[in-house]
Design a protein around this motif. Structure first.
Motif, PDB file in Angstrom:
ATOM      1  N   ASP A  32     -11.710  -2.582  -2.609  1.00 30.12           N
ATOM      2  CA  ASP A  32     -11.187  -2.421  -1.244  1.00 30.12           C
ATOM      3  C   ASP A  32     -10.083  -1.379  -1.291  1.00 30.12           C
ATOM      4  N   SER A  33      -9.040  -1.731  -2.076  1.00 29.61           N
ATOM      5  CA  SER A  33      -7.884  -0.859  -2.228  1.00 29.61           C
ATOM      6  C   SER A  33      -7.252  -1.193  -3.582  1.00 29.61           C
ATOM      7  N   THR A  34      -6.925  -0.173  -4.360  1.00 34.78           N
ATOM      8  CA  THR A  34      -6.320  -0.461  -5.676  1.00 34.78           C
ATOM      9  C   THR A  34      -4.969  -1.163  -5.495  1.00 34.78           C
ATOM     10  N   ASN A  35      -4.259  -0.881  -4.379  1.00 37.10           N
ATOM     11  CA  ASN A  35      -2.978  -1.581  -4.151  1.00 37.10           C
ATOM     12  C   ASN A  35      -3.207  -3.077  -3.956  1.00 37.10           C
ATOM     13  N   THR A  36      -4.291  -3.432  -3.286  1.00 36.60           N
ATOM     14  CA  THR A  36      -4.592  -4.856  -3.067  1.00 36.60           C
ATOM     15  C   THR A  36      -4.981  -5.523  -4.383  1.00 36.60           C
ATOM     16  N   CYS A  56     -13.867   4.551  -6.241  1.00 34.93           N
ATOM     17  CA  CYS A  56     -13.823   4.685  -4.777  1.00 34.93           C
ATOM     18  C   CYS A  56     -13.222   3.450  -4.138  1.00 34.93           C
ATOM     19  N   GLN A  57     -12.747   3.622  -2.908  1.00 31.60           N
ATOM     20  CA  GLN A  57     -12.132   2.513  -2.179  1.00 31.60           C
ATOM     21  C   GLN A  57     -12.827   2.367  -0.823  1.00 31.60           C
ATOM     22  N   GLU A  58     -13.086   1.104  -0.465  1.00 34.44           N
ATOM     23  CA  GLU A  58     -13.725   0.892   0.841  1.00 34.44           C
ATOM     24  C   GLU A  58     -12.694   0.702   1.949  1.00 34.44           C
ATOM     25  N   LYS A  59     -11.484   0.299   1.545  1.00 30.49           N
ATOM     26  CA  LYS A  59     -10.419   0.136   2.551  1.00 30.49           C
ATOM     27  C   LYS A  59      -9.134   0.778   2.037  1.00 30.49           C
ATOM     28  N   GLY A  60      -9.234   2.062   1.649  1.00 28.46           N
ATOM     29  CA  GLY A  60      -8.065   2.786   1.156  1.00 28.46           C
ATOM     30  C   GLY A  60      -7.002   2.856   2.250  1.00 28.46           C
ATOM     31  N   ARG A  61      -5.767   2.548   1.877  1.00 25.54           N
ATOM     32  CA  ARG A  61      -4.693   2.507   2.873  1.00 25.54           C
ATOM     33  C   ARG A  61      -3.717   3.660   2.674  1.00 25.54           C
ATOM     34  N   GLY A  62      -3.329   4.291   3.787  1.00 26.61           N
ATOM     35  CA  GLY A  62      -2.299   5.324   3.746  1.00 26.61           C
ATOM     36  C   GLY A  62      -1.007   4.767   4.325  1.00 26.61           C
ATOM     37  N   ARG A  63      -0.007   5.628   4.457  1.00 28.72           N
ATOM     38  CA  ARG A  63       1.254   5.171   5.055  1.00 28.72           C
ATOM     39  C   ARG A  63       1.079   4.994   6.557  1.00 28.72           C
ATOM     40  N   ASN A  64       1.970   4.235   7.135  1.00 27.69           N
ATOM     41  CA  ASN A  64       1.995   3.997   8.582  1.00 27.69           C
ATOM     42  C   ASN A  64       0.655   3.510   9.130  1.00 27.69           C
ATOM     43  N   ILE A  67      -5.693   5.243   7.499  1.00 28.98           N
ATOM     44  CA  ILE A  67      -6.753   5.037   6.497  1.00 28.98           C
ATOM     45  C   ILE A  67      -6.666   6.164   5.472  1.00 28.98           C
ATOM     46  N   TRP A  68      -6.882   5.839   4.184  1.00 25.56           N
ATOM     47  CA  TRP A  68      -6.962   6.897   3.167  1.00 25.56           C
ATOM     48  C   TRP A  68      -8.438   7.037   2.781  1.00 25.56           C
ATOM     49  N   THR A  69      -9.056   8.121   3.223  1.00 23.36           N
ATOM     50  CA  THR A  69     -10.483   8.323   2.956  1.00 23.36           C
ATOM     51  C   THR A  69     -10.707   8.420   1.446  1.00 23.36           C
ATOM     52  N   LYS A 127      -1.467  22.406   2.857  1.00 26.37           N
ATOM     53  CA  LYS A 127      -2.377  21.257   2.998  1.00 26.37           C
ATOM     54  C   LYS A 127      -2.135  20.191   1.936  1.00 26.37           C
ATOM     55  N   LYS A 128      -2.348  18.940   2.353  1.00 26.10           N
ATOM     56  CA  LYS A 128      -2.039  17.811   1.476  1.00 26.10           C
ATOM     57  C   LYS A 128      -3.167  17.558   0.469  1.00 26.10           C
ATOM     58  N   VAL A 129      -2.787  17.359  -0.810  1.00 31.13           N
ATOM     59  CA  VAL A 129      -3.773  16.950  -1.819  1.00 31.13           C
ATOM     60  C   VAL A 129      -3.525  15.548  -2.322  1.00 31.13           C
ATOM     61  N   SER A 130      -2.305  15.054  -2.128  1.00 31.13           N
ATOM     62  CA  SER A 130      -2.016  13.737  -2.692  1.00 31.13           C
ATOM     63  C   SER A 130      -0.990  13.000  -1.844  1.00 31.13           C
ATOM     64  N   GLY A 131      -1.170  11.679  -1.759  1.00 23.75           N
ATOM     65  CA  GLY A 131      -0.223  10.847  -1.018  1.00 23.75           C
ATOM     66  C   GLY A 131       0.121   9.605  -1.828  1.00 23.75           C
ATOM     67  N   ILE A 132       1.268   9.042  -1.535  1.00 30.15           N
ATOM     68  CA  ILE A 132       1.746   7.889  -2.305  1.00 30.15           C
ATOM     69  C   ILE A 132       2.120   6.757  -1.354  1.00 30.15           C
ATOM     70  N   LEU A 133       1.619   5.579  -1.640  1.00 31.81           N
ATOM     71  CA  LEU A 133       1.943   4.405  -0.830  1.00 31.81           C
ATOM     72  C   LEU A 133       2.622   3.380  -1.736  1.00 31.81           C
ATOM     73  N   GLY A 149       1.019   3.224  -5.263  1.00 28.67           N
ATOM     74  CA  GLY A 149      -0.383   3.637  -5.093  1.00 28.67           C
ATOM     75  C   GLY A 149      -0.462   5.153  -4.930  1.00 28.67           C
ATOM     76  N   ILE A 150      -1.295   5.767  -5.739  1.00 31.88           N
ATOM     77  CA  ILE A 150      -1.415   7.233  -5.707  1.00 31.88           C
ATOM     78  C   ILE A 150      -2.861   7.616  -5.376  1.00 31.88           C
ATOM     79  N   GLY A 151      -3.023   8.401  -4.355  1.00 38.45           N
ATOM     80  CA  GLY A 151      -4.351   8.915  -4.007  1.00 38.45           C
ATOM     81  C   GLY A 151      -4.332  10.430  -4.162  1.00 38.45           C
ATOM     82  N   MET A 152      -5.369  10.988  -4.787  1.00 40.06           N
ATOM     83  CA  MET A 152      -5.389  12.444  -4.946  1.00 40.06           C
ATOM     84  C   MET A 152      -6.786  12.990  -4.710  1.00 40.06           C
TER      85      MET A 152
HETATM   86  C1  BTN Z   1      -0.354   8.477   2.334  1.00 40.43           C
HETATM   87  O1  BTN Z   1      -0.572   8.080   3.482  1.00 40.43           O
HETATM   88  O2  BTN Z   1      -0.047   9.637   2.106  1.00 40.43           O
HETATM   89  C2  BTN Z   1      -0.463   7.524   1.176  1.00 40.43           C
HETATM   90  C3  BTN Z   1      -1.841   7.458   0.641  1.00 40.43           C
HETATM   91  C4  BTN Z   1      -1.962   6.526  -0.552  1.00 40.43           C
HETATM   92  C5  BTN Z   1      -3.393   6.326  -0.999  1.00 40.43           C
HETATM   93  C6  BTN Z   1      -3.485   5.555  -2.278  1.00 40.43           C
HETATM   94  S1  BTN Z   1      -5.090   5.599  -2.976  1.00 40.43           S
HETATM   95  C7  BTN Z   1      -4.625   4.405  -4.143  1.00 40.43           C
HETATM   96  C8  BTN Z   1      -3.786   3.393  -3.408  1.00 40.43           C
HETATM   97  N1  BTN Z   1      -4.623   2.405  -2.771  1.00 40.43           N
HETATM   98  C9  BTN Z   1      -4.557   2.475  -1.446  1.00 40.43           C
HETATM   99  O3  BTN Z   1      -5.193   1.742  -0.657  1.00 40.43           O
HETATM  100  N2  BTN Z   1      -3.711   3.415  -1.072  1.00 40.43           N
HETATM  101  C10 BTN Z   1      -3.117   4.094  -2.212  1.00 40.43           C
END
Ligand code: BTN
Length: 270
Positions: A32-36, A56-64, A67-69, A127-133, A149-152
């Motif tokens: 679902d999400s590596t953070n979960t 891969c993540q089926e419910k990747g989460r971003g900030r605020n 969704i993190w595709t 342009k963004k390549v990586s985000g951190i939650l 949580g790091i997504g790249m």
């Molecule tokens: C952002 O919004 O910039 C933060 C994105 C963070 C995505 C990563 S991917 C690994 C980890 N698991 C998640 O569900 N989110 C973070």
């Protein structure tokens, strides 16, 4: 063009140099999400420095709440579990630390020139390549856990970037083709090991001397000095000129009335 290599924890482990990042790497192909997953592992007693990685993540989460595709087979989705003894107030530093680690790893492995958009977006060009939650739980003013949580976006092709984020998102491969003429996919195992080695090094520095020594490295990638920005803080827009970052990682803004605002978190617009 070569095939994209699979994620292989033995390939990652053999490159790890540090002592803090335990060799407890949990890999699952689809989550679902590596953070979960990381949060569930904490409740089962996962150690400080354990790392969860997925293909891969089926419910990747971003900030605020975004969704993190997280498509399969091309990118990095990972979460570092921390169980530190320091004050919860210092936890914001972990996001800064992760952003510098990611930027260092991109420069080392992909030979690109990353920039950090405060506090924790890593960009190539605009342009963004990586985000951190970063997520934290406290009990009686003590940190129970911090999950970084790091997504790249590593090997996503131009045509696979969603239309709605095409103007603001990119991948290392897309930028490598443009900038270095490099068309081979980037080895995610090398990149993950490099991020973890950097994180390991900065975490040690943080524990011994605090955030200030790391902020020096953060500034190398920080391209916002002197820029006028708008920042949304708790549904209020504040405009001002970026004049620096303080020793705790807060953004310092000079606003219209020549007032110095210290911003701890918010969403920035240029
Ligand atoms: C952002 O919004 O910039 C933060 C994105 C963070 C995505 C990563 S991917 C690994 C980890 N698991 C998640 O569900 N989110 C973070």
């Amino acid at each position: 063009m070569d095939e994209i290599k699979s994620i292989d924890t033995s390939e990652i482990k053999k490159r790890l140099k540090g002592y803090f990042v335990e060799k407890d790497l949990y890999y699952q192909k689809k989550v679902d999400s590596t953070n979960t997953i990381a949060r569930n592992l904490v409740s089962k007693g996962a150690k400080n420095g354990s790392v969860v990685i997925a293909d891969c993540q089926e419910k990747g989460r971003g900030r605020n709440g975004k969704i993190w595709t997280s498509p399969c087979g091309c990118n990095i989705y990972m979460s570092i579990i921390l169980r530190p003894k320091f004050n919860p107030e210092a936890a914001q530093g972990m996001t800064i630390l992760a952003a510098v680690s990611v930027a260092d790893a991109i420069a080392e492995i992909a030979s690109l020139k990353p920039q950090i958009k405060w506090p924790n977006d890593v960009l190539i060009g605009t342009k963004k390549v990586s985000g951190i939650l970063t997520e934290m739980s406290t009990q009686n003013m003590n940190i129970e856990y911090i999950i970084v949580g790091i997504g790249m976006n590593v090997n996503t092709e131009e045509e696979d970037i969603n239309d709605n984020i095409r103007d603001i998102a990119t991948s290392l491969l897309i930028e490598s083709k443009k900038i270095n003429g490099q068309t081979d996919p980037i080895d995610r195992n090398k990149l993950i090991a490099s991020i973890l080695n950097k994180f390991d090094k900065y975490y040690e520095m943080f524990l011994s001397t605090g955030l200030s020594s790391i902020l020096h490295n953060y500034q190398k990638y920080f391209d916002m000095m002197g820029k006028t920005i708008r920042i949304n803080i708790k549904d209020k827009d504040v405009e001002g000129q970026v004049v620096g970052i303080d020793s705790k990682g807060a953004l310092l803004l000079k606003t219209g009335e020549n007032k110095l605002e210290k911003v701890i978190s918010g969403e920035i617009y240029f």
